[in-house]
Design a protein around this motif. Structure first.
Motif, short mmCIF file in Angstrom:
data_model
loop_
_atom_site.label_atom_id
_atom_site.label_comp_id
_atom_site.label_asym_id
_atom_site.label_seq_id
_atom_site.Cartn_x
_atom_site.Cartn_y
_atom_site.Cartn_z
N ASN A 332 0.86 -1.19 0.00
CA ASN A 332 0.00 0.00 0.00
C ASN A 332 0.89 1.24 0.00
N ILE A 333 0.31 2.36 -0.38
CA ILE A 333 1.06 3.60 -0.44
C ILE A 333 0.15 4.75 -0.04
N ARG A 334 0.76 5.87 0.27
CA ARG A 334 0.02 7.12 0.53
C ARG A 334 0.65 8.19 -0.36
N PRO A 335 0.14 8.35 -1.59
CA PRO A 335 0.80 9.25 -2.55
C PRO A 335 0.82 10.71 -2.09
N ILE A 336 1.72 11.47 -2.68
CA ILE A 336 1.83 12.91 -2.46
C ILE A 336 1.87 13.61 -3.81
N GLN A 337 1.59 14.90 -3.78
CA GLN A 337 1.73 15.75 -4.96
C GLN A 337 2.45 17.03 -4.52
N PRO A 338 3.32 17.58 -5.38
CA PRO A 338 3.97 18.85 -5.03
C PRO A 338 2.94 19.94 -4.82
N ASP A 339 3.13 20.74 -3.79
CA ASP A 339 2.18 21.81 -3.47
C ASP A 339 2.91 23.13 -3.19
N ARG A 340 4.17 23.21 -3.68
CA ARG A 340 4.97 24.41 -3.49
C ARG A 340 5.98 24.47 -4.62
N ASP A 341 6.42 25.63 -4.97
CA ASP A 341 7.30 25.77 -6.12
C ASP A 341 8.59 24.98 -5.99
N ASP A 342 9.10 24.83 -4.77
CA ASP A 342 10.37 24.13 -4.59
C ASP A 342 10.20 22.63 -4.46
N ALA A 343 8.96 22.13 -4.46
CA ALA A 343 8.71 20.69 -4.28
C ALA A 343 8.58 20.01 -5.64
N GLU A 344 9.06 18.76 -5.70
CA GLU A 344 8.98 17.99 -6.94
C GLU A 344 8.97 16.50 -6.63
N ILE A 345 8.50 15.71 -7.60
CA ILE A 345 8.55 14.25 -7.50
C ILE A 345 9.84 13.79 -8.17
N ILE A 346 10.63 12.98 -7.44
CA ILE A 346 11.92 12.55 -7.98
C ILE A 346 11.98 11.05 -8.25
N ALA A 347 10.95 10.29 -7.83
CA ALA A 347 10.94 8.84 -8.09
C ALA A 347 9.50 8.37 -8.21
N TRP A 348 9.30 7.33 -9.04
CA TRP A 348 7.96 6.82 -9.37
C TRP A 348 7.91 5.32 -9.17
N TRP A 349 6.71 4.82 -8.86
CA TRP A 349 6.51 3.39 -8.67
C TRP A 349 6.43 2.67 -10.02
N GLU A 350 6.90 1.42 -10.02
CA GLU A 350 6.77 0.52 -11.17
C GLU A 350 6.05 -0.75 -10.74
N ASN A 351 5.38 -1.41 -11.71
CA ASN A 351 4.75 -2.69 -11.42
C ASN A 351 5.69 -3.84 -11.78
N ALA A 352 5.16 -5.08 -11.71
CA ALA A 352 6.00 -6.26 -11.94
C ALA A 352 6.54 -6.33 -13.36
N GLU A 353 5.87 -5.67 -14.29
CA GLU A 353 6.32 -5.67 -15.69
C GLU A 353 7.35 -4.58 -15.96
N GLY A 354 7.71 -3.79 -14.93
CA GLY A 354 8.65 -2.70 -15.12
C GLY A 354 8.03 -1.46 -15.71
N GLU A 355 6.69 -1.38 -15.66
CA GLU A 355 5.98 -0.22 -16.21
C GLU A 355 5.71 0.80 -15.10
N ARG A 356 5.91 2.08 -15.40
CA ARG A 356 5.63 3.13 -14.42
C ARG A 356 4.12 3.22 -14.18
N THR A 357 3.73 3.24 -12.91
CA THR A 357 2.30 3.26 -12.58
C THR A 357 1.71 4.67 -12.56
N GLY A 358 2.57 5.68 -12.57
CA GLY A 358 2.08 7.05 -12.48
C GLY A 358 1.90 7.54 -11.06
N GLU A 359 2.29 6.72 -10.08
CA GLU A 359 2.14 7.09 -8.67
C GLU A 359 3.50 7.46 -8.08
N PRO A 360 3.58 8.60 -7.39
CA PRO A 360 4.88 9.03 -6.85
C PRO A 360 5.39 8.10 -5.76
N ALA A 361 6.71 7.85 -5.79
CA ALA A 361 7.37 7.08 -4.73
C ALA A 361 8.15 7.99 -3.79
#
Length: 821
Positions: A332-361
Motif C-alpha cells: 500500500n502507499i500514501r501518494p503525495i503531490q507537489p504543493d509548493r514551487d520548490d517541491a517535486e517528484i523525484i521517483a515513481w513506482w513501477e509494477n511487476a512488468e517494469g511499467e511506471r504506474t504514475g504514482e509518486p514514490a
C-alpha cells in the motif's frame, strides 16, 4: 555550491543552518536553558584514546578486577585487554575505570577496537555506573579485525536505580566467554561520545496502537541497520525523548514510520525545519507535516493485485547520486503531490512488468524528502546507496566515513573479512575449476583489485563519490568471482518458495517457470492457500482477488512448472487467518473457533482442537491434492506461540485427559501449573494427528505425491514452544522430506544447525534446508547466500529451498547460480 541540493536551488549551508536552527528552537520552543553547541558531522568528544605512556599508567587507570589480567600497552597503539578463556575457567573478565562524566547531551558512544577471534566472545559489555545503578550495553562482536562500534543510548539497559546520564562515575569493560574456548584479546583504540548528525525518531505517541507501534519499530530498526552498514553515524531515540538540545546538534531527522505527529512533537519538527534542518519522512499520514514540507497528501491506496508496486525508479539518478531503480514490493502507499514551487517528484513506482504506474514514490523539497511507503527489507545494497546519495546532499561531511566503510567492506564477502583473504580463498577454490573457468575468475579478481586501488586513490584525493562507486564495484566483482567457484552439483534439489502464488509476472506463470528453469531451479513451492483464503477455485475457502483476476493459480502454476520440467509443490499455510476476508473471520469468531492466549485475547488462528477446524483444513488438502501436484507442502503446521491455545475446546480436551475439571483455567495449564504437562501433550497430539490424517489423504489421492512441511529449525525445542514435533513425523514416515527454515546470516551457525538436524530422528537424506535470502528474520546478501549454498554442498546436503521468489532473487541471486549440468 558545497552542500547544496543542486546548483541553483535549495542552497544549504551547514554552519548557517545550525545557527538559524538554534535561534528558531530558542524562540519557538521558549527553551529555558542553553542549547548545546552544534557539532560537525564527524566530531565527537574523546573519552579515552587508550594511548597511555606505559603499562603502569594504563593499569592505574584501567584496573583489572578479580581474575582479569592487567591491561598492556600495544606497540601499534591502543591497549590490550587479554581474555584467557582457555587458561582460566571464568565466564567473563572485567576492568574498571573511575570517571566523572556528563553524557546527558550525547545520544551515542563509539568504540574503536580490534578482535582477532570474535567467536571467542559471546558478547562484549560496557557498563556505566551512575549512582545506585548501571547503564549496560551488551552485544556480540559483529566481525573480526578492527571495527568501530556505535553504542546507541537507546540500546543500553538499566540495572538498579541509575542517577542519570549526567552522572557517570565508572566505566566497566566486560567481555563474556563465547562458543570457541581459546585465549584471545581485545585491542581498544578509542572511546568517544557524540550526538550524530542523523537522528532516527522512533514512534511512540504518533501511532494509534501496539500493532502499529511494533510496525514502526521494525521500520526504524531496518533503516538503522542500513545506515550502520553504510557507515553513517546516527542515533535512535523515542519521540518522547526528543529534546531541543538533541535537535540543535542534528542535521537530518528521519521519520521511519511516524503516522500522525502529536501537536508538541509537530511543533518541534516544524521549528527544526524553520531553522534549516532537514527531514526524511516515510509513509506519513500527517497532512500538517506534508503541507509544511511542500506537499499535498493524497488518499491511502491498497494494492489490488500482487506486485502492483514492485520497484521505484528515480527520474534523474545522476543528479541525486542514487541508483536508477530500487526493488521493493509494497502492498500500500500514501501518494503525495507537489504543493509548493520548490517541491517535486523525484521517483515513481513501477509494477511487476517494469511499467511506471504514475504514482509518486519519492518527493523532494527544500525541507527534505518524502517516501510514500515505508522502506522495506530487500535490495539492501541499492537502498544503502540511495541513502548515501540523499543524505550527503545535506551532510557532505558524511562522505569520508561512508567511503572508509565501503573500502573496508570490500573483502567482507561470505565468511571472509579482508580483501586479501577473500582473493586468496577465491583463488584457492578456483583450482578445482576448468582452465576456462579459472581464467574467468582471474579476470574478475584482477578487475576487483584495480577497482579497490582506484577507490583508495580517489578517497585520498577526496573524490568521495568516485571512491564509493569504485569500492562497491570492487566488492561486486569479488562476489561474481566467488560465484564462479560455487559450481552446481548434479542431481541437486533447488527449490524456491513463492509467497504470492503468481510468479514474477502475474497472469503469466509460463514465463516465470521458463526463467526459473533457465537458472537451474528444479522445484516451485507456490503458496496457493491459507487458513482462510484460496488462490484456486476452492469450494471450501473464500477465493482471493488474485484468483478472481488472474484465474486458478494452482492449475496455472502446476501446468507451467510441469511444462518446463520443474517439480510443483502446492504450499498450504495452515490455521492462519491473516489473509482471510473479514466476513469469513467474523463467522469463525461467532462460532468460537479461534485460538486464545492465556489472557483471553483472540488470535487470528484456527484452533486445531476444534473438530470443525480440522475437517476444514483437511478438506482444503483434499481439494488441492485433487489437482495432482507433484507434492503437498504444509506450513504453519504448529501453534503460533508458546502462549496458545487456551480456548474452551482446549480446556475441555485437557480436562477430559485428566479426568477432572480445572476451575483455575488457564493458570492451571501455564508454566508450573498442575495441568501444564497435559496441556502440552494435548497440543502436540492435535498437530501430530492432523499431519497423520493429511498424509493419509495425500496417499489415498496419489501414492507417488510427495508430502513435506516447512518447520522451525530449533528442534526439539519446537515441541514445547509451538507443539511442532517434526522429528516424530519423520520417524513415523509421515513426511517424505522436511524443510527447516534455517534463517541465519551467519554461515557457521547455519551449518551447525544443519548438522544438528541431520543427526536427528530419521533425517538422513530427507532434509532440505531453507535459505532465507529475503526473509524478514535474517535477510542475506548475495555472497552470504552463496556461502550457505557452498556450505551445504560441503556437507553433502541433497539441496535447498530459497525464500522467496521475488524480483531481488531474480535479478541478483539467480544470475549467480550456475545451471545444473
Amino acid at each position: 555550491m558545497r552542500g547544496s541540493i543542486s546548483a541553483t536551488r535549495y542552497d544549504y549551508h551547514p554552519s548557517i543552518s545550525f545557527a538559524l536552527r538554534r535561534l528558531a528552537l530558542v524562540v519557538l520552543l521558549l527553551i529555558p536553558c542553553g542549547v548545546a553547541t552544534a557539532r560537525s558531522a564527524r566530531s565527537e568528544r574523546v573519552l579515552d584514546r587508550f594511548d597511555y605512556a606505559g603499562d603502569t599508567a594504563a593499569r592505574t587507570t584501567w584496573q583489572a578486577r578479580e581474575s582479569a589480567p592487567p591491561v598492556r600497552t600495544a606497540a601499534d597503539g591502543g591497549l590490550f585487554f587479554d581474555c584467557p578463556f582457555d587458561s582460566l575457567p571464568d565466564d567473563r573478565f572485567y576492568w574498571d575505570r573511575e570517571v566523572a562524566l556528563d553524557l546527558s547531551g550525547d545520544t551515542a558512544l563509539t568504540l574503536d577496537l580490534a578482535a582477532a577471534h570474535p567467536d571467542a566472545f559471546r558478547s562484549l559489555a560496557l557498563y556505566l555506573e551512575s549512582g545506585d545503578g548501571w547503564y549496560i550495553w551488551n552485544r556480540p562482536l559483529p566481525r573480526s579485525g578492527r571495527q568501530r562500534l556505535t553504542l546507541y543510548r537507546d540500546d543500553f539497559e538499566t540495572e538498579g536505580t541509575p542517577a542519570g546520564w549526567h552522572r557517570i562515575e565508572r566505566l566497566r569493560l566486560s567481555p563474556w566467554r563465547g562458543a570457541r574456548t581459546i585465549d584471545t584479546r581485545l585491542q581498544l583504540y578509542r572511546l568517544g561520545a557524540s550526538t550524530p548528525p542523523v537522528l532516527l525518531l522512533r514512534a511512540t505517541g504518533s501511532v494509534p496502537n501496539d500493532g502499529e507501534r511494533n510496525a514502526a519499530r521494525r521500520a526504524t530498526r531496518y533503516i538503522s541497520r542500513r545506515l550502520t552498514a553504510l557507515g553513517v553515524a546516527h542515533s535512535v531515540i523515542d519521540e518522547d525523548d526528543l529534546t531541543p538540545a538533541v535537535l540543535a546538534s542534528t542535521h537530518v531527522v528521519i521519520l521511519g514510520y511516524n503516522p500522525v505527529l502529536p501537536d508538541k512533537l509537530y511543533d518541534k519538527i516544524a521549528a527544526f525545519l524553520d531553522g534549516g534542518g532537514k527531514a526524511m519522512v516515510f509513509y506519513s499520514a500527517d497532512q500538517r507535516l506534508a503541507e509544511r514540507m511542500g506537499f499535498k497528501l493524497d488518499e491511502y491506496r491498497a494494492a489490488t493485485v500482487p506486485l502492483q508496486w514492485s520497484a521505484f525508479t528515480f527520474s534523474d539518478s545522476g543528479k541525486w547520486q542514487v541508483p536508477s531503480r530500487i526493488l521493493q514490493d509494497s502492498w500500500n502507499i500514501r501518494p503525495i503531490q507537489p504543493d509548493r514551487d520548490d517541491a517535486e517528484i523525484i521517483a515513481w513506482w513501477e509494477n511487476a512488468e517494469g511499467e511506471r504506474t504514475g504514482e509518486p514514490a519519492w518527493g523532494l523539497s527544500r525541507d527534505g524528502t518524502w517516501m510514500t511507503h515505508i522502506l522495506l527489507d530487500g535490495d539492501n545494497t541499492a537502498k544503502e546507496n540511495m541513502l548515501a546519495g540523499l543524505l550527503t546532499r545535506w551532510i557532505p561531511e558524511l562522505w569520508p566515513d561512508i567511503v572508509d566503510n565501503a573500502i573496508e567492506g570490500i573483502g567482507r564477502i561470505g565468511s571472509h573479512t579482508t580483501p586479501d583473504r577473500a582473493v586468496d580463498a577465491i583463488r584457492n577454490a578456483a583450482r578445482a575449476l576448468t582452465p576456462e573457468q579459472r581464467n574467468q575468475v582471474a579476470c574478475k579478481l584482477d578487475l576487483a583489485i584495480q577497482c579497490r586501488e582506484r577507490a583508495q586513490n580517489a578517497s585520498a584525493a577526496a573524490r568521495h563519490v568516485q571512491a564509493f562507486s569504485q569500492a562497491r564495484a570492487a566488492r561486486r566483482l569479488l562476489v561474481e568471482a566467488m560465484a564462479l567457484t560455487v559450481p552446481p552439483q548434479p542431481g541437486e534439489f533447488r527449490g524456491v518458495w513463492d509467497h504470492h502464488a503468481v510468479g514474477w509476472y502475474p497472469g503469466d506463470w509460463n514465463r516465470t517457470a521458463r526463467e526459473l528453469r533457465q537458472h537451474g531451479i528444479t522445484a516451485i513451492f507456490a503458496n496457493v492457500a491459507w487458513g482462510g483464503l484460496a488462490h484456486y477455485e476452492s469450494d471450501t475457502l473464500p477465493r482471493s482477488p488474485t484468483q478472481l483476476r488472474f484465474g486458478d493459480q494452482l492449475a496455472a502454476a502446476r501446468d507451467a512448472a510441469q511444462a518446463h520440467d520443474l517439480e510443483f509443490h502446492a504450499w498450504i499455510v495452515c490455521w492462519n487467518l491473516g489473509q482471510a476476508p473479514a466476513s469469513f473471520r467474523e463467522r469463525l469468531q461467532q462460532e468460537n473457533r479461534l485460538q486464545r492466549d492465556s489472557q483471553g485475547k483472540e488470535l487470528l488462528w484456527l484452533c486445531p482442537s476444534h473438530p470443525q477446524n480440522r475437517r476444514h483444513m483437511l478438506q482444503v488438502i483434499r481439494e488441492i491434492a485433487a489437482y495432482r501436484p507433484d507434492g503437498i507442502h504444509l506450513d504453519y503446521i504448529r501453534f503460533p506461540e508458546a502462549n496458545a491455545c487456551y480456548c474452551d475446546t482446549c480446556r475441555q480436551a485437557v480436562e477430559s485427559s485428566l479426568g477432572r475439571t480445572l476451575p483455575s483455567w488457564p493458570d492451571a495449564a501455564r508454566d508450573g501449573g498442575p495441568a501444564t504437562t497435559a496441556w502440552n501433550a494435548h497440543r502436540v497430539a492435535m498437530i501430530d494427528t492432523f499431519v497423520r490424517q493429511a498424509r493419509q489423504i495425500v496417499r489415498e489421492t496419489d501414492e507417488n505425491m510427495l508430502f513435506s512441511a516447512a518447520v522451525f529449525g530449533n528442534y526439539p525445542g519446537t515441541i514445547r514452544s509451538i507443539a511442532q514435533d517434526w522429528g516424530a513425523w519423520m520417524e513415523a514416515g509421515w513426511l517424505d522430506f522436511v524443510a527447516p527454515m534455517n534463517y541465519s546470516d551467519n554461515t557457521e551457525e547455519f551449518s551447525r544447525w544443519y548438522i544438528e538436524q541431520q543427526n536427528g530422528p530419521a533425517a538422513g537424506g530427507r532434509l532440505i534446508p531453507g535459505i532465507g535470502f529475503s526473509s524478514g528474520q535474517a535477510p542475506l546478501t548475495v555472497d552470504q547466500a552463496l556461502d550457505q549454498i557452498a556450505a551445504l554442498r560441503r556437507l553433502e546436503a541433497s539441496g535447498y529451498i530459497l525464500f522467496a521468489l521475488d524480483h531481488e532473487l531474480r535479478e541478483q541471486l539467480l544470475p549467480m547460480l550456475q545451471p545444473i549440468p
